[in-house]
Design a protein around this motif. Structure first.
Motif, PDB file in Angstrom:
ATOM      1  N   ASN A 103     -21.054  -9.050   5.400  1.00  0.00           N
ATOM      2  CA  ASN A 103     -20.332  -7.793   5.632  1.00  0.00           C
ATOM      3  C   ASN A 103     -19.775  -7.149   4.362  1.00  0.00           C
ATOM      4  OD1 ASN A 103     -17.897  -9.162   5.017  1.00  0.00           O
ATOM      5  ND2 ASN A 103     -17.435  -9.537   7.184  1.00  0.00           N
ATOM      6  N   ARG A 104     -19.728  -7.884   3.241  1.00  0.00           N
ATOM      7  CA  ARG A 104     -19.260  -7.392   1.935  1.00  0.00           C
ATOM      8  C   ARG A 104     -17.825  -6.850   1.988  1.00  0.00           C
ATOM      9  NH1 ARG A 104     -22.678  -7.437  -2.066  1.00  0.00           N
ATOM     10  NH2 ARG A 104     -21.570  -5.835  -3.264  1.00  0.00           N
ATOM     11  N   LEU A 105     -17.006  -7.362   2.877  1.00  0.00           N
ATOM     12  CA  LEU A 105     -15.615  -6.918   2.970  1.00  0.00           C
ATOM     13  C   LEU A 105     -14.726  -7.684   1.997  1.00  0.00           C
ATOM     14  CD1 LEU A 105     -15.131  -6.573   6.844  1.00  0.00           C
ATOM     15  CD2 LEU A 105     -15.506  -4.740   5.161  1.00  0.00           C
ATOM     16  N   ILE A 106     -13.793  -6.956   1.371  1.00  0.00           N
ATOM     17  CA  ILE A 106     -12.789  -7.564   0.514  1.00  0.00           C
ATOM     18  C   ILE A 106     -11.417  -7.044   0.923  1.00  0.00           C
ATOM     19  CG2 ILE A 106     -14.416  -7.806  -1.399  1.00  0.00           C
ATOM     20  CD1 ILE A 106     -12.991  -5.471  -2.768  1.00  0.00           C
ATOM     21  N   TYR A 107     -10.375  -7.772   0.523  1.00  0.00           N
ATOM     22  CA  TYR A 107      -8.991  -7.470   0.874  1.00  0.00           C
ATOM     23  C   TYR A 107      -8.175  -7.475  -0.413  1.00  0.00           C
ATOM     24  CZ  TYR A 107     -10.788  -8.676   5.472  1.00  0.00           C
ATOM     25  OH  TYR A 107     -11.543  -8.718   6.624  1.00  0.00           O
ATOM     26  N   ILE A 108      -7.318  -6.468  -0.570  1.00  0.00           N
ATOM     27  CA  ILE A 108      -6.548  -6.306  -1.798  1.00  0.00           C
ATOM     28  C   ILE A 108      -5.106  -5.971  -1.444  1.00  0.00           C
ATOM     29  CG2 ILE A 108      -6.335  -5.038  -3.980  1.00  0.00           C
ATOM     30  CD1 ILE A 108      -9.337  -4.272  -3.576  1.00  0.00           C
ATOM     31  N   ALA A 109      -4.161  -6.625  -2.128  1.00  0.00           N
ATOM     32  CA  ALA A 109      -2.740  -6.324  -1.973  1.00  0.00           C
ATOM     33  C   ALA A 109      -2.282  -5.458  -3.143  1.00  0.00           C
ATOM     34  CB  ALA A 109      -1.927  -7.609  -1.914  1.00  0.00           C
ATOM     35  N   TYR A 110      -1.358  -4.550  -2.868  1.00  0.00           N
ATOM     36  CA  TYR A 110      -0.840  -3.694  -3.932  1.00  0.00           C
ATOM     37  C   TYR A 110       0.527  -3.152  -3.526  1.00  0.00           C
ATOM     38  CZ  TYR A 110      -1.957   0.590  -1.306  1.00  0.00           C
ATOM     39  OH  TYR A 110      -1.986   1.596  -0.367  1.00  0.00           O
ATOM     40  N   ALA A 111       1.255  -2.592  -4.505  1.00  0.00           N
ATOM     41  CA  ALA A 111       2.560  -1.983  -4.249  1.00  0.00           C
ATOM     42  C   ALA A 111       2.358  -0.539  -3.845  1.00  0.00           C
ATOM     43  CB  ALA A 111       3.441  -2.077  -5.491  1.00  0.00           C
ATOM     44  N   VAL A 122      -1.660  -4.215   2.248  1.00  0.00           N
ATOM     45  CA  VAL A 122      -2.968  -4.873   2.155  1.00  0.00           C
ATOM     46  C   VAL A 122      -4.006  -3.919   2.732  1.00  0.00           C
ATOM     47  CG1 VAL A 122      -4.383  -6.848   2.822  1.00  0.00           C
ATOM     48  CG2 VAL A 122      -1.938  -7.158   2.376  1.00  0.00           C
ATOM     49  N   VAL A 123      -5.078  -3.717   1.965  1.00  0.00           N
ATOM     50  CA  VAL A 123      -6.171  -2.886   2.435  1.00  0.00           C
ATOM     51  C   VAL A 123      -7.445  -3.726   2.549  1.00  0.00           C
ATOM     52  CG1 VAL A 123      -5.258  -0.706   1.563  1.00  0.00           C
ATOM     53  CG2 VAL A 123      -6.699  -2.130   0.076  1.00  0.00           C
ATOM     54  N   ARG A 124      -8.301  -3.289   3.466  1.00  0.00           N
ATOM     55  CA  ARG A 124      -9.632  -3.892   3.631  1.00  0.00           C
ATOM     56  C   ARG A 124     -10.670  -2.817   3.345  1.00  0.00           C
ATOM     57  NH1 ARG A 124     -11.272  -5.685   9.600  1.00  0.00           N
ATOM     58  NH2 ARG A 124     -11.281  -3.414   9.808  1.00  0.00           N
ATOM     59  N   ASP A 136     -15.053   2.772   3.202  1.00  0.00           N
ATOM     60  CA  ASP A 136     -14.346   2.586   4.483  1.00  0.00           C
ATOM     61  C   ASP A 136     -13.029   1.820   4.302  1.00  0.00           C
ATOM     62  OD1 ASP A 136     -16.528   3.808   5.796  1.00  0.00           O
ATOM     63  OD2 ASP A 136     -17.575   1.885   5.867  1.00  0.00           O
ATOM     64  N   LEU A 137     -12.249   2.258   3.322  1.00  0.00           N
ATOM     65  CA  LEU A 137     -10.978   1.584   3.041  1.00  0.00           C
ATOM     66  C   LEU A 137      -9.985   1.819   4.170  1.00  0.00           C
ATOM     67  CD1 LEU A 137      -9.257   1.111  -0.285  1.00  0.00           C
ATOM     68  CD2 LEU A 137      -7.907   2.148   1.534  1.00  0.00           C
ATOM     69  N   THR A 138      -9.348   0.725   4.642  1.00  0.00           N
ATOM     70  CA  THR A 138      -8.396   0.788   5.736  1.00  0.00           C
ATOM     71  C   THR A 138      -7.175  -0.059   5.402  1.00  0.00           C
ATOM     72  OG1 THR A 138     -10.193   0.992   7.340  1.00  0.00           O
ATOM     73  CG2 THR A 138      -8.035   0.366   8.202  1.00  0.00           C
ATOM     74  N   GLU A 139      -5.990   0.482   5.613  1.00  0.00           N
ATOM     75  CA  GLU A 139      -4.769  -0.308   5.447  1.00  0.00           C
ATOM     76  C   GLU A 139      -4.575  -1.173   6.693  1.00  0.00           C
ATOM     77  OE1 GLU A 139      -0.201   0.783   5.750  1.00  0.00           O
ATOM     78  OE2 GLU A 139      -1.046   1.493   3.824  1.00  0.00           O
ATOM     79  N   ILE A 140      -4.411  -2.477   6.495  1.00  0.00           N
ATOM     80  CA  ILE A 140      -4.229  -3.375   7.633  1.00  0.00           C
ATOM     81  C   ILE A 140      -2.843  -3.992   7.693  1.00  0.00           C
ATOM     82  CG2 ILE A 140      -6.696  -3.914   7.778  1.00  0.00           C
ATOM     83  CD1 ILE A 140      -6.008  -6.647   6.462  1.00  0.00           C
ATOM     84  N   PHE A 141      -2.044  -3.828   6.638  1.00  0.00           N
ATOM     85  CA  PHE A 141      -0.686  -4.391   6.663  1.00  0.00           C
ATOM     86  C   PHE A 141       0.189  -3.640   5.682  1.00  0.00           C
ATOM     87  CE2 PHE A 141       2.607  -7.154   4.922  1.00  0.00           C
ATOM     88  CZ  PHE A 141       3.263  -7.526   6.082  1.00  0.00           C
ATOM     89  N   LEU A 142       1.470  -3.437   6.056  1.00  0.00           N
ATOM     90  CA  LEU A 142       2.475  -2.881   5.162  1.00  0.00           C
ATOM     91  C   LEU A 142       3.790  -3.595   5.429  1.00  0.00           C
ATOM     92  CD1 LEU A 142       3.364  -0.828   3.022  1.00  0.00           C
ATOM     93  CD2 LEU A 142       3.846   0.775   4.887  1.00  0.00           C
ATOM     94  N   SER A 193      -7.831 -10.344  10.534  1.00  0.00           N
ATOM     95  CA  SER A 193      -8.504  -9.575   9.486  1.00  0.00           C
ATOM     96  C   SER A 193      -8.463  -8.071   9.729  1.00  0.00           C
ATOM     97  CB  SER A 193      -9.958 -10.042   9.343  1.00  0.00           C
ATOM     98  OG  SER A 193     -10.672  -9.834  10.550  1.00  0.00           O
ATOM     99  N   ASP A 194      -8.129  -7.663  10.962  1.00  0.00           N
ATOM    100  CA  ASP A 194      -7.990  -6.232  11.247  1.00  0.00           C
ATOM    101  C   ASP A 194      -6.528  -5.788  11.260  1.00  0.00           C
ATOM    102  OD1 ASP A 194      -7.104  -7.427  13.557  1.00  0.00           O
ATOM    103  OD2 ASP A 194      -8.474  -6.369  14.901  1.00  0.00           O
ATOM    104  N   GLY A 195      -5.621  -6.694  10.922  1.00  0.00           N
ATOM    105  CA  GLY A 195      -4.202  -6.357  10.872  1.00  0.00           C
ATOM    106  C   GLY A 195      -3.434  -6.671  12.131  1.00  0.00           C
ATOM    107  N   THR A 196      -4.101  -7.045  13.198  1.00  0.00           N
ATOM    108  CA  THR A 196      -3.393  -7.431  14.418  1.00  0.00           C
ATOM    109  C   THR A 196      -2.734  -8.794  14.226  1.00  0.00           C
ATOM    110  OG1 THR A 196      -5.411  -8.386  15.343  1.00  0.00           O
ATOM    111  CG2 THR A 196      -4.920  -6.087  15.891  1.00  0.00           C
ATOM    112  N   ILE A 197      -1.854  -9.151  15.172  1.00  0.00           N
ATOM    113  CA  ILE A 197      -1.055 -10.364  15.029  1.00  0.00           C
ATOM    114  C   ILE A 197      -1.673 -11.507  15.836  1.00  0.00           C
ATOM    115  CG2 ILE A 197       1.237 -11.375  15.281  1.00  0.00           C
ATOM    116  CD1 ILE A 197       1.053  -9.019  13.287  1.00  0.00           C
ATOM    117  N   PRO A 198      -1.888 -12.659  15.222  1.00  0.00           N
ATOM    118  CA  PRO A 198      -2.396 -13.810  15.970  1.00  0.00           C
ATOM    119  C   PRO A 198      -1.424 -14.230  17.072  1.00  0.00           C
ATOM    120  CG  PRO A 198      -2.631 -14.166  13.605  1.00  0.00           C
ATOM    121  CD  PRO A 198      -1.784 -12.942  13.770  1.00  0.00           C
TER     122      PRO A 198
END
Length: 375
Positions: A103-111, A122-124, A136-142, A193-198
Motif C-alpha cells: 500500500n506504500r503508506l507512511i505515517y509522520i508526526a509533526y507540530a 499524525v498524518v498518513r 492522499d495525505l490525511t490527518e489521523i490524530f491531533l 491506522s485510520d485514527g479510530t480508537i481500539p
C-alpha cells in the motif's frame, strides 16, 4: 573510535533506587565501532528504512527526504503539511505501514499550529511510486492543544495487531497534567491506522481517561521501540536535570511524572522528594546525569558480534550525553550499559537497516551515519 567507559549513576540516586530500577554496571566491550557519514542532513529527526534499503528521513525544519539505497544524496519529498518550527517544534518521527510493500503508506508526526495554539499531529499518506511526493495525505490524530513550543514527543511505532503508538510530551509547563489520563499531555496514545480508537484501549469507555490514552505520567518520550517477537513496547523519555528513563510500557500504567522522578529542576531545586510510589511504574534503568535519550532500537542482526538482542539509545545532550548507549536486558533486568562515541555527536535517532547495520541521525548539522566495526 575506542569505546569509552561511562560514569556511574550518582551515589545519591543509587541510594534512593529500588532493586527493580538499580543502575546496571557500566562496561567496555572488546568490540570497537566507528561512525561512517552516509547522508548530509540538517537537523535530522526520524529515520525509516524501506524494505529494499532505501531511506526516508525527516528534518526538524525541512520536512521529508528520500535517499536511494540509504546512502548518498537526499532528495525532498513534496506534499508535507506546514509545521510549527519554533522552539522544539518541527517534523518528528515517521514509520511505515505494516503493509507498506503493497500500500506504500507512511505515517509522520509533526507540530501543528502556532506558538499559542499547537499540538502533535499524525498524518498518513501514500508515498508516490517515484518516491518524490506524498499522495492522499490525511490527518489521523491531533493531541490536545497547548500554548508552548516544547516537549512534543513525536515517536511512532506499530504493534503486531496493526495499532499505532504515538508518544506525546507534556508541553514542559503543563507537567501536572501528565497525571491526568483524561488529557493527552504527557501520555502515550494508541490508535488504529485510520485514527479510530481500539476497543481494548485501557480507557476506551472514556470513564476514567481519554479513550486514546494508553499510558500516562510521562514527561517527554523521545525513543519508542516495539518488539514484535515479545509483543512488548519499550520507551525512553527525558527527565528534567537527571532522571532520564528506559521503560517497558504497560496499558493503563502511570509512569509517575512529576510525582516521582530521579531528577531535579534545571536550577537544582527539588521537584519531589519521591523516587517511587505505589501504583507508579519504576524504570528499567535511568540516567543521572542526563543524556537526553532520543531514538531507541533493538539489534536483531549478527552484524556486531555479541550485541544481538541489545538495545541502542541515542544521547542528545546533558552532562552524560552526546553518545550512543548499548543496553543489555536479561530476564527483565538491565545487566549492562555501555557508552559508545562519547562526546562525539548528539544523536537524535537510531534504527536498524534491512542489512542489519545500525544507522544514527545526529541532532544538529552533522548528518546521518552508519555504525561500522573498526578495522
Amino acid at each position: 573510535m575506542r569505546l569509552i567507559l561511562a560514569g556511574f549513576v550518582s551515589a545519591v540516586a543509587l541510594s534512593a533506587c529500588s532493586p527493580s530500577s538499580a543502575a546496571a554496571p557500566d562496561v567496555t566491550s572488546d568490540l570497537e565501532v566507528t561512525l561512517t557519514p552516509v547522508v548530509e542532513a540538517e537537523f535530522p529527526w526520524g529515520l525509516a528504512f524501506l524494505p529494499n534499503g532505501d531511506l526516508l528521513f525527516t528534518e526538524k525544519d525541512g520536512g521529508l527526504n528520500f535517499v536511494a539505497g540509504g546512502e548518498g544524496e537526499a532528495t525532498p519529498v513534496s506534499g508535507m503539511p506546514p509545521a510549527l518550527t519554533e522552539g522544539q517544534g518541527g517534523y518528528f518521527g515517521l514509520t511505515l505501514d505494516p503493509e507498506f510493500e503493497t500500500n506504500r503508506l507512511i505515517y509522520i508526526a509533526y507540530a501543528k499550529g502556532t506558538t499559542a495554539d499547537n499540538g502533535t499531529a499524525v498524518v498518513r499518506a501514500r508515498l508516490s511510486d517515484d518516491n518524490a511526493a506524498l499522495e492522499d495525505l490525511t490527518e489521523i490524530f491531533l493531541a490536545d492543544a497547548r500554548d508552548t513550543a516544547y516537549h512534543f514527543g513525536g515517536r511512532l511505532q506499530f504493534a503486531n495487531d496493526g495499532t499505532l503508538f504515538v508518544s506525546l510530551g507534556e508541553g514542559f509547563k503543563y507537567m501536572k497534567d501528565a497525571q491526568d489520563p483524561k488529557i493527552t499531555h504527557g501520555s502515550l496514545v494508541r490508535i488504529n491506522s485510520d485514527g479510530t480508537i481500539p476497543a481494548d484501549n485501557p480507557f476506551a469507555d472514556g470513564a476514567d481517561g481519554k479513550p486514546s490514552v494508553y499510558s500516562y505520567g510521562h514527561r517527554n518520550i523521545q525513543g519508542l521501540y516495539y518488539d514484535a517477537e515479545e509483543d512488548r513496547l519499550y520507551a525512553t523519555e527525558h527527565g528534567p536535570k537527571g532522571g532520564d528513563e528506559f521503560n517497558i510500557i504497560h496499558p493503563g500504567a502511570n509512569y509517575g511524572w512529576p510525582v516521582v522522578t530521579y531528577g531535579v529542576n534545571y536550577d537544582g531545586t527539588i521537584i519531589t522528594e519521591q523516587t517511587e510510589k505505589e501504583g507508579m511504574e519504576q524504570p528499567l534503568t535511568y540516567w543521572v546525569p542526563s543524556i537526553a535519550p532520543s531514538g531507541l532500537t533493538r539489534l536483531t542482526s549478527d552484524v556486531y558480534p555479541g550485541w544481538k538482542g541489545d538495545f541502542f539509545v541515542g544521547g542528545m545532550n546533558g552532562p552524560a550525553g552526546l553518545e550512543l548507549v548499548r543496553v543489555r536486558l536479561e530476564d527483565g533486568q538491565v545487566t549492562e550499559r555501555e557508552n559508545l562515541f562519547k562526546n562525539e555527536y548528539a544523536i537524535r535517532d537510531v534504527v536498524e537497516a534491512p542489512d542489519g547495520h545500525l544507522y544514527v541521525a545526529t541532532k544538529d548539522l552533522d548528518g546521518i551515519f552508519r555504525v561500522d566495526i573498526a578495522e
